[in-house]
Enzyme design. Structure first.
Site, PDB file in Angstrom:
ATOM      1  CG  ASN A  32      89.217 116.904  32.966  1.00  0.00           C
ATOM      2  OD1 ASN A  32      88.008 116.840  33.183  1.00  0.00           O
ATOM      3  ND2 ASN A  32      90.023 117.720  33.631  1.00  0.00           N
ATOM      4  NE  ARG A  33      87.446 108.592  30.233  1.00  0.00           N
ATOM      5  CZ  ARG A  33      86.696 108.483  31.329  1.00  0.00           C
ATOM      6  NH1 ARG A  33      87.009 109.160  32.420  1.00  0.00           N
ATOM      7  NH2 ARG A  33      85.638 107.702  31.348  1.00  0.00           N
ATOM      8  CG  MET A  34      93.758 115.580  30.023  1.00  0.00           C
ATOM      9  SD  MET A  34      94.341 115.648  28.302  1.00  0.00           S
ATOM     10  CE  MET A  34      95.940 116.437  28.549  1.00  0.00           C
TER      11      MET A  34
END
Length: 224
Positions: free
Chosen positions: A193-195
């Site tokens: 999640n692009r975290m």
């Protein structure tokens, strides 16, 4: 109308989802962390020592890929022509940034550093290890200078090869190593999640520091 390939037209939709371990097991020093990540990359990537070096002058920044040839507690070393475009930029502004783009591992390492030339003895020792063809190439090439044609460049190589036949190739004074002495080293791990997970070691003094001395570095986790 210009015909745009589908691979370019669909850039906004091109996406790879990352998923990997986070950096909770971060080592105590940037030396240990880089050594651990590099050792893993060495076993999984074709050319893990390929790194982007960015330099700058009054006209702006320039970046290119070079090969890491040495790493120790001082920093990162690569070799090139001192009279090249990057050599001219480093003479004007002796600072640089590195990126190790380990895409297949969803990892990258970013470095900010002060740059200095390695000793002539260190450059000589590395030059002596190079294949003879590469040694001749270093003598024959006027790196970054315009050349009329490929045939002109090849003819110059052949001339140098013939001139030095049966003799050792000495390192040109205009060719040698640069040592990048870091004051900041960031480790980036791609996550779902692009975290992404990002941890940065920063020299407490703001100046280059011993990469293996934990007391000289502070560590912070950055938001993605």
């Amino acid at each position: 109308m210009i015909d745009i390939p589908d691979s370019l037209a669909e850039l906004a939709q091109q996406r790879i989802e990352y998923g990997a371990d986070d950096l909770d097991h971060l080592e105590k020093t940037p030396f240990e962390q880089f050594a651990a990540w590099y050792d893993y990359a060495h076993d999984h990537l074709r050319e893990p020592n390929a790194m982007v070096v960015a330099t700058a002058d009054d006209t702006g920044p320039t970046a290119r890929l070079v090969l890491l040839k040495s790493f120790d507690e001082r920093g990162f070393v690569f070799y090139t022509h001192y009279t090249s475009a990057k050599g001219a930029q480093l003479a004007q502004s002796p600072r640089a940034s590195l990126v190790f783009p380990w895409h297949e591992l969803s990892r990258q390492v970013r470095v900010r550093a002060v740059v200095e030339k390695v000793s002539p003895e260190e450059s000589d020792a590395y030059f002596a290890q190079r294949p003879r063809g590469s040694q001749i190439g270093a003598v024959a090439s006027h790196q970054s200078q315009p050349v009329r044609s490929r045939s002109v460049l090849e003819k110059r190589y052949q001339d140098v090869e013939a001139e030095l036949a049966g003799r050792p190739v000495e390192r040109p004074d205009t060719w040698g190593g640069y040592l990048l002495r870091p004051f900041e080293v960031e480790f980036w791990q791609g996550m779902e999640n692009r975290m992404h997970d990002r941890c940065v070691f920063t020299s407490r003094s703001g100046a280059p520091a011993d990469l293996a001395d934990a007391s000289q570095w502070s560590v912070a986790r950055l938001e993605p």
